[in-house]
Design an enzyme around this catalytic site. Structure first.
Site, PDB file in Angstrom:
ATOM      1  N   ARG A  91      50.158  44.651  54.167  1.00  0.00           N
ATOM      2  CA  ARG A  91      51.560  44.219  54.223  1.00  0.00           C
ATOM      3  C   ARG A  91      52.520  45.236  53.616  1.00  0.00           C
ATOM      4  NH1 ARG A  91      51.733  38.552  51.788  1.00  0.00           N
ATOM      5  NH2 ARG A  91      49.575  38.886  51.121  1.00  0.00           N
ATOM      6  N   GLN A 115      32.824  51.615  48.611  1.00  0.00           N
ATOM      7  CA  GLN A 115      32.423  50.324  49.170  1.00  0.00           C
ATOM      8  C   GLN A 115      32.803  50.399  50.656  1.00  0.00           C
ATOM      9  OE1 GLN A 115      34.856  46.897  48.282  1.00  0.00           O
ATOM     10  NE2 GLN A 115      33.188  45.453  48.608  1.00  0.00           N
ATOM     11  N   GLY A 155      41.835  32.340  41.065  1.00  0.00           N
ATOM     12  CA  GLY A 155      40.668  31.600  40.630  1.00  0.00           C
ATOM     13  C   GLY A 155      40.997  30.805  39.383  1.00  0.00           C
ATOM     14  N   ASN A 195      51.408  42.641  46.900  1.00  0.00           N
ATOM     15  CA  ASN A 195      50.864  42.526  48.246  1.00  0.00           C
ATOM     16  C   ASN A 195      51.801  43.093  49.297  1.00  0.00           C
ATOM     17  OD1 ASN A 195      48.342  41.306  47.776  1.00  0.00           O
ATOM     18  ND2 ASN A 195      49.411  39.410  47.261  1.00  0.00           N
ATOM     19  N   ARG A 210      66.304  74.881  37.782  1.00  0.00           N
ATOM     20  CA  ARG A 210      65.006  74.829  38.466  1.00  0.00           C
ATOM     21  C   ARG A 210      63.892  75.297  37.541  1.00  0.00           C
ATOM     22  NH1 ARG A 210      66.224  78.107  43.584  1.00  0.00           N
ATOM     23  NH2 ARG A 210      63.994  77.762  43.913  1.00  0.00           N
TER      24      ARG A 210
HETATM   25  C1  UD1 Z   1      39.987  37.706  42.675  1.00  0.00           C
HETATM   26  C2  UD1 Z   1      39.183  36.690  41.931  1.00  0.00           C
HETATM   27  C3  UD1 Z   1      40.104  35.566  41.445  1.00  0.00           C
HETATM   28  C4  UD1 Z   1      41.218  36.133  40.589  1.00  0.00           C
HETATM   29  C5  UD1 Z   1      41.954  37.248  41.343  1.00  0.00           C
HETATM   30  C6  UD1 Z   1      42.922  37.952  40.435  1.00  0.00           C
HETATM   31  C7  UD1 Z   1      37.007  36.787  43.008  1.00  0.00           C
HETATM   32  C8  UD1 Z   1      36.070  36.098  43.934  1.00  0.00           C
HETATM   33  N1  UD1 Z   1      38.166  36.161  42.803  1.00  0.00           N
HETATM   34  O1  UD1 Z   1      40.561  37.094  43.788  1.00  0.00           O
HETATM   35  O2  UD1 Z   1      39.376  34.618  40.700  1.00  0.00           O
HETATM   36  O3  UD1 Z   1      42.114  35.132  40.204  1.00  0.00           O
HETATM   37  O4  UD1 Z   1      41.001  38.236  41.811  1.00  0.00           O
HETATM   38  O5  UD1 Z   1      43.700  38.834  41.189  1.00  0.00           O
HETATM   39  O6  UD1 Z   1      36.681  37.799  42.472  1.00  0.00           O
HETATM   40  N2  UD1 Z   1      38.253  44.243  46.058  1.00  0.00           N
HETATM   41  C9  UD1 Z   1      37.415  45.226  46.498  1.00  0.00           C
HETATM   42  N3  UD1 Z   1      36.480  44.934  47.435  1.00  0.00           N
HETATM   43  C10 UD1 Z   1      36.346  43.699  47.976  1.00  0.00           C
HETATM   44  C11 UD1 Z   1      37.219  42.693  47.536  1.00  0.00           C
HETATM   45  C12 UD1 Z   1      38.158  42.991  46.574  1.00  0.00           C
HETATM   46  O7  UD1 Z   1      37.499  46.363  46.030  1.00  0.00           O
HETATM   47  O8  UD1 Z   1      35.475  43.534  48.829  1.00  0.00           O
HETATM   48  C13 UD1 Z   1      39.246  44.539  45.019  1.00  0.00           C
HETATM   49  C14 UD1 Z   1      40.677  44.417  45.493  1.00  0.00           C
HETATM   50  O9  UD1 Z   1      41.128  45.623  46.055  1.00  0.00           O
HETATM   51  C15 UD1 Z   1      41.404  44.043  44.231  1.00  0.00           C
HETATM   52  C16 UD1 Z   1      40.386  43.225  43.466  1.00  0.00           C
HETATM   53  O10 UD1 Z   1      39.125  43.583  43.998  1.00  0.00           O
HETATM   54  O11 UD1 Z   1      41.694  45.196  43.445  1.00  0.00           O
HETATM   55  C17 UD1 Z   1      40.634  41.737  43.613  1.00  0.00           C
HETATM   56  O12 UD1 Z   1      40.541  41.391  44.989  1.00  0.00           O
HETATM   57  P1  UD1 Z   1      41.532  40.389  45.684  1.00  0.00           P
HETATM   58  O13 UD1 Z   1      41.112  40.190  47.092  1.00  0.00           O
HETATM   59  O14 UD1 Z   1      42.917  40.795  45.394  1.00  0.00           O
HETATM   60  O15 UD1 Z   1      41.306  39.094  44.840  1.00  0.00           O
HETATM   61  P2  UD1 Z   1      40.606  37.772  45.235  1.00  0.00           P
HETATM   62  O16 UD1 Z   1      39.229  38.021  45.718  1.00  0.00           O
HETATM   63  O17 UD1 Z   1      41.523  37.017  46.096  1.00  0.00           O
END
Ligand code: UD1
Ligand code: CA
Length: 454
Positions: free
Chosen positions: A14, A71, A139, A226, A331
């Site tokens: 986004r 990843q 969470g 986001n 500069r």
């Molecule tokens: C996660 C937590 C949630 C918490 C929230 C805080 C889990 C299952 N949930 O939510 O409890 O309140 O963070 O922001 O962990 N990322 C990766 N690879 C992935 C997925 C995520 O690198 O496959 C990274 C994202 O880029 C980000 C972080 O992990 O930096 C959190 O991921 P995001 O999807 O924002 O959070 P949720 O999974 O929704």
């Protein structure tokens, strides 16, 4: 030893730009850099960054400062940390901090205090939490008598659980050895079919290990972005936070409109910053200066009592009592010595200007060294580039350079040299000499009338 894993795989669809989300900038620095510096401020220097979307940009940014691991598929936060297992296995004795690379306001106080609690309670995992007025999407923390019993994701939570306001920040401390073990046990049997890092809490409890939560008093540690609107909000928050720090240090702001001061900037007591002024990385300003309005200063050292008005300066030194502006461009690699006065429409590049020298109007000084108490007349130009290479000029102390003098570099003018207005200097001029290069002035009377009558 304590170490950190930073999750930086996010895409930020986004945001509408092809860039990993943690590289979007808050107050001039990528969010990832804020997170890294929170680790460094907590004496954690063993860091592994988990990259994903356009991971090569993360490597390019980090320039090898820290280890990275890819990843390749986005299968959840637990899966992301699994990619760092080889990094964790290098030393399994201490604790590991897991952080989100796109939540820039995690702070070293929270990191340190949560580690104290983590160790005191002999926890396998300590979740860093905060209370939010609107916990939607996060969470939820399920508290128990001795700690916590789990974290339930928004999508998996019951109506009752969704009312809980204490949420998971996405930052945790783990015993490294336990983390490796828990990661091996994660399953993706949830609504999102993801490997949740949060499930480590339930695993720890099922093994009768301790799981706890440290509630930070600073809910901003959760803030992420986001979209561009969120990012602007983070910038506004950071901007005000930095300005407040300077207010406490005795810096004066009459109005903060358009004032952007990056985190690393230092400003002395009694100095004043005026509207529309951007102070960027590495800038250090002394006491009792007036900086702005409408100015940009990047990576400069500015001494005390400097006036810097409506001008720009980069990678340079400006000594005390100098007066700069309006409309000056300094500069890189320049040095403006004590009490010098540089004003309207002057450009200075890779040059030094001596003590109390005046360069007051419409001048270009490039690759040159000007002595003290000299006066550089309006329209003076150092002709430092012959189309192939650049050369230097020097002008001695007390020199008086007449208006519209050209100095064809390389050329040296001695002490107290005078140049007549309009002179083009092509040779060195000895001390105390006058350089004058001027054809005899001819007057042709009646010229215009003759011309018009044709
Ligand atoms: C996660 C937590 C949630 C918490 C929230 C805080 C889990 C299952 N949930 O939510 O409890 O309140 O963070 O922001 O962990 N990322 C990766 N690879 C992935 C997925 C995520 O690198 O496959 C990274 C994202 O880029 C980000 C972080 O992990 O930096 C959190 O991921 P995001 O999807 O924002 O959070 P949720 O999974 O929704
Ligand atoms: Ca998710």
């Amino acid at each position: 030893m304590n170490k950190a894993v930073i999750l930086a795989g996010g895409q930020g669809k986004r945001m509408k730009a092809d860039m990993p989300k943690p590289l979007f900038k808050v107050l001039g620095e990528p969010m990832l850099e804020w997170v890294i510096s929170a680790c460094e401020d907590s004496e954690i220097s063993d860091i592994c960054v988990v990259k994903g979307f356009m991971g090569e940009m993360i490597d390019k940014y980090l320039k090898g400062r820290y280890e990275t691991v890819l990843q390749a598929e986005r299968l959840g936060t637990g899966h992301a940390v699994q990619q760092a297992v080889p990094f964790l296995e290098k030393d399994t004795d201490g604790n590991t901090l897991v952080l989100c690379g796109d939540a820039p306001f995690i702070d070293s106080q929270t990191i340190k205090e949560s580690l104290v609690l983590h160790k005191q309670n002999d926890n396998s995992v300590t979740v860093i939490t905060a209370e939010l007025e609107n916990p939607f999407g996060y969470g939820r923390i399920i508290r128990s008598k001795n700690g916590i019993s789990g974290i339930v994701e928004q999508k998996d939570a019951t109506e009752e659980q969704r009312k809980i306001k204490e949420v998971n920040s996405g930052a945790y401390w783990f015993k490294t050895a336990d983390l490796i073990e828990f990661l091996g046990k994660l399953k993706n049997d949830n609504v999102q079919n993801e490997y949740y890092l949060t499930d480590t809490v339930a695993i720890a409890i099922s093994e009768e290990k301790n799981a706890g939560a440290y509630k930070s008093s600073n809910p901003n540690i959760i803030k992420g972005a986001n979209n561009r609107k969120d990012l602007l909000e983070l910038n506004n928050y950071a901007r005000n936070m930095v300005i407040e720090k300077h207010l406490e240090n005795g810096v004066e702001f009459v109005c903060t409109d358009g004032i952007i001061i990056e985190r690393s900037v230092e400003i002395g007591t009694g100095s004043q910053v005026l509207p529309n002024t951007i102070l960027r990385r590495g800038t250090k300003i002394g006491n009792n200066c007036i900086i702005g309005p409408n100015s940009t200063v990047e990576n400069c050292r500015i001494g005390e009592n400097v006036v810097f008005n409506t001008s720009q300066a980069y990678d340079s030194v400006i000594e005390k009592n100098a007066e700069i502006g309006p409309y000056v461009h300094i500069r890189p690699e320049s040095k403006i010595c004590e009490g010098a006065k540089i004003s309207d429409f002057v450009e200075i590049k890779n040059s030094s200007v001596g003590k109390k020298t005046a360069v007051a109007h419409l001048v270009y000084i490039g690759d040159s060294d000007i002595g003290k108490k000299a006066n550089i007349g309006a329209g003076t130009v150092t002709v430092n580039f012959d189309g192939i290479s650049k050369s230097r000029c020097t002008v001695g102390d007390y020199a008086f350079i007449g208006s519209n003098t050209n100095l064809i570099a390389p050329v040296n003018l001695g002490k107290a040299v005078y140049t007549a207005a309009g002179t083009t200097i092509t040779r060195n001029i000895p001390d105390h000499a006058l350089a004058i290069d001027r054809g005899e002035l001819k007057t042709i009377e009646g010229y215009t009338q003759k011309k018009l009558s044709k």
